[in-house]
Design a protein around this motif. Sequence first.
Motif, PDB file in Angstrom:
ATOM      1  N   PHE A  26      -0.488  -6.344   8.006  1.00 11.52           N
ATOM      2  CA  PHE A  26      -1.348  -5.185   7.811  1.00 11.52           C
ATOM      3  C   PHE A  26      -2.578  -5.166   8.707  1.00 11.52           C
ATOM      4  O   PHE A  26      -3.237  -4.147   8.821  1.00 11.52           O
ATOM      5  CB  PHE A  26      -1.694  -4.919   6.345  1.00 11.52           C
ATOM      6  CG  PHE A  26      -2.637  -5.879   5.693  1.00 11.52           C
ATOM      7  CD1 PHE A  26      -4.003  -5.784   5.877  1.00 11.52           C
ATOM      8  CD2 PHE A  26      -2.153  -6.870   4.868  1.00 11.52           C
ATOM      9  CE1 PHE A  26      -4.866  -6.649   5.268  1.00 11.52           C
ATOM     10  CE2 PHE A  26      -3.013  -7.739   4.249  1.00 11.52           C
ATOM     11  CZ  PHE A  26      -4.373  -7.631   4.454  1.00 11.52           C
ATOM     12  N   THR A  27      -2.877  -6.289   9.389  1.00 10.27           N
ATOM     13  CA  THR A  27      -3.982  -6.257  10.349  1.00 10.27           C
ATOM     14  C   THR A  27      -3.487  -5.951  11.762  1.00 10.27           C
ATOM     15  O   THR A  27      -4.266  -5.500  12.604  1.00 10.27           O
ATOM     16  CB  THR A  27      -4.741  -7.603  10.406  1.00 10.27           C
ATOM     17  OG1 THR A  27      -3.879  -8.619  10.915  1.00 10.27           O
ATOM     18  CG2 THR A  27      -5.302  -7.987   9.045  1.00 10.27           C
ATOM     19  N   GLY A  52     -16.658  -5.678   2.268  1.00 10.23           N
ATOM     20  CA  GLY A  52     -16.102  -4.425   1.775  1.00 10.23           C
ATOM     21  C   GLY A  52     -15.529  -3.542   2.859  1.00 10.23           C
ATOM     22  O   GLY A  52     -15.396  -2.340   2.686  1.00 10.23           O
ATOM     23  N   ASN A  53     -15.163  -4.153   3.977  1.00 13.29           N
ATOM     24  CA  ASN A  53     -14.727  -3.401   5.143  1.00 13.29           C
ATOM     25  C   ASN A  53     -13.215  -3.482   5.316  1.00 13.29           C
ATOM     26  O   ASN A  53     -12.725  -4.130   6.235  1.00 13.29           O
ATOM     27  CB  ASN A  53     -15.449  -3.939   6.394  1.00 13.29           C
ATOM     28  CG  ASN A  53     -15.107  -3.153   7.641  1.00 13.29           C
ATOM     29  OD1 ASN A  53     -14.451  -2.126   7.577  1.00 13.29           O
ATOM     30  ND2 ASN A  53     -15.563  -3.655   8.774  1.00 13.29           N
ATOM     31  N   ILE A  54     -12.460  -2.811   4.448  1.00 17.63           N
ATOM     32  CA  ILE A  54     -11.001  -2.858   4.566  1.00 17.63           C
ATOM     33  C   ILE A  54     -10.529  -2.061   5.786  1.00 17.63           C
ATOM     34  O   ILE A  54      -9.554  -2.431   6.429  1.00 17.63           O
ATOM     35  CB  ILE A  54     -10.295  -2.376   3.276  1.00 17.63           C
ATOM     36  CG1 ILE A  54      -8.827  -2.826   3.264  1.00 17.63           C
ATOM     37  CG2 ILE A  54     -10.407  -0.876   3.099  1.00 17.63           C
ATOM     38  CD1 ILE A  54      -8.606  -4.298   3.140  1.00 17.63           C
ATOM     39  N   GLU A  55     -11.236  -0.992   6.118  1.00 15.79           N
ATOM     40  CA  GLU A  55     -10.841  -0.197   7.277  1.00 15.79           C
ATOM     41  C   GLU A  55     -10.945  -1.008   8.572  1.00 15.79           C
ATOM     42  O   GLU A  55     -10.198  -0.778   9.510  1.00 15.79           O
ATOM     43  CB  GLU A  55     -11.687   1.081   7.387  1.00 15.79           C
ATOM     44  CG  GLU A  55     -11.370   2.119   6.320  1.00 15.79           C
ATOM     45  CD  GLU A  55     -12.039   1.840   4.980  1.00 15.79           C
ATOM     46  OE1 GLU A  55     -12.939   0.961   4.902  1.00 15.79           O
ATOM     47  OE2 GLU A  55     -11.663   2.494   3.993  1.00 15.79           O
ATOM     48  N   TYR A  66      -2.608   5.567   5.179  1.00 16.54           N
ATOM     49  CA  TYR A  66      -2.253   4.609   4.137  1.00 16.54           C
ATOM     50  C   TYR A  66      -3.103   4.875   2.903  1.00 16.54           C
ATOM     51  O   TYR A  66      -4.141   5.518   2.971  1.00 16.54           O
ATOM     52  CB  TYR A  66      -2.439   3.160   4.607  1.00 16.54           C
ATOM     53  CG  TYR A  66      -3.821   2.888   5.166  1.00 16.54           C
ATOM     54  CD1 TYR A  66      -4.891   2.556   4.332  1.00 16.54           C
ATOM     55  CD2 TYR A  66      -4.063   2.952   6.535  1.00 16.54           C
ATOM     56  CE1 TYR A  66      -6.161   2.305   4.847  1.00 16.54           C
ATOM     57  CE2 TYR A  66      -5.319   2.711   7.056  1.00 16.54           C
ATOM     58  CZ  TYR A  66      -6.363   2.389   6.207  1.00 16.54           C
ATOM     59  OH  TYR A  66      -7.612   2.144   6.713  1.00 16.54           O
ATOM     60  N   ASP A  67      -2.630   4.381   1.787  1.00 18.79           N
ATOM     61  CA  ASP A  67      -3.383   4.455   0.542  1.00 18.79           C
ATOM     62  C   ASP A  67      -4.356   3.275   0.521  1.00 18.79           C
ATOM     63  O   ASP A  67      -3.922   2.120   0.586  1.00 18.79           O
ATOM     64  CB  ASP A  67      -2.422   4.381  -0.652  1.00 18.79           C
ATOM     65  CG  ASP A  67      -3.152   4.475  -1.971  1.00 18.79           C
ATOM     66  OD1 ASP A  67      -3.244   5.587  -2.506  1.00 18.79           O
ATOM     67  OD2 ASP A  67      -3.638   3.423  -2.459  1.00 18.79           O
ATOM     68  N   VAL A  68      -5.649   3.552   0.466  1.00 18.19           N
ATOM     69  CA  VAL A  68      -6.666   2.496   0.528  1.00 18.19           C
ATOM     70  C   VAL A  68      -6.486   1.498  -0.617  1.00 18.19           C
ATOM     71  O   VAL A  68      -6.617   0.285  -0.417  1.00 18.19           O
ATOM     72  CB  VAL A  68      -8.091   3.102   0.527  1.00 18.19           C
ATOM     73  CG1 VAL A  68      -9.139   2.013   0.421  1.00 18.19           C
ATOM     74  CG2 VAL A  68      -8.311   3.920   1.779  1.00 18.19           C
ATOM     75  N   GLU A 107       4.288   5.168  -2.244  1.00 17.06           N
ATOM     76  CA  GLU A 107       5.286   6.188  -2.542  1.00 17.06           C
ATOM     77  C   GLU A 107       4.645   7.382  -3.238  1.00 17.06           C
ATOM     78  O   GLU A 107       5.020   8.522  -2.992  1.00 17.06           O
ATOM     79  CB  GLU A 107       6.405   5.614  -3.403  1.00 17.06           C
ATOM     80  CG  GLU A 107       7.334   4.717  -2.637  1.00 17.06           C
ATOM     81  CD  GLU A 107       8.381   4.062  -3.521  1.00 17.06           C
ATOM     82  OE1 GLU A 107       8.217   4.039  -4.770  1.00 17.06           O
ATOM     83  OE2 GLU A 107       9.376   3.575  -2.970  1.00 17.06           O
ATOM     84  N   GLY A 108       3.666   7.116  -4.102  1.00 20.13           N
ATOM     85  CA  GLY A 108       2.959   8.196  -4.773  1.00 20.13           C
ATOM     86  C   GLY A 108       2.196   9.065  -3.786  1.00 20.13           C
ATOM     87  O   GLY A 108       2.081  10.271  -3.946  1.00 20.13           O
TER      88      GLY A 108
END
Length: 148
Positions: A26-27, A52-55, A66-68, A107-108
């Motif tokens: 994912f990175t 807190g920097n997932i982006e 993507y869904d965060v 999927e949602g």
Amino acid sequence: MNVPCNMQPTTKSDVYTFGVVLFELFTGRPAILRDPEPTGVTRWARQHMARGNIEGVVDPRMHGDYDVDSVWKAAEIALKCTEQASTQRPAMTDVVAQLQECLELEEGRTGGYENTSFYTGSGSGSSSNDPNLGYNAYASDGQSIDVS
């Protein structure tokens, strides 16, 4: 991490390795980063996630598609898998169940598999329970890639 040569792989070391691979996926980065000095992708991701920097952790080639919550969950799973103490790492069955939850979040968001551009499945249409079968990845252009 220096590992004595006489140590045998265990299910917990396999979980650790899977966590590293999950971070790589994912990175979009290799296990060892070389800028400016060599560091592991797990350390790099932990530092970014602690802020807190997932982006800043997610592969930029995903362009925010993507869904965060799903990505945070996958990142937290990878963190658990790469705990220093092997006793703190989850069992692989727990990892699979948690990744299934990530998939359900995606999927949602996308409306299911038909709207995604990448699908993995068993190679020849036979039972995926056969350990001798490889797995194929199907890119959005329909080309099959053996990923066994």
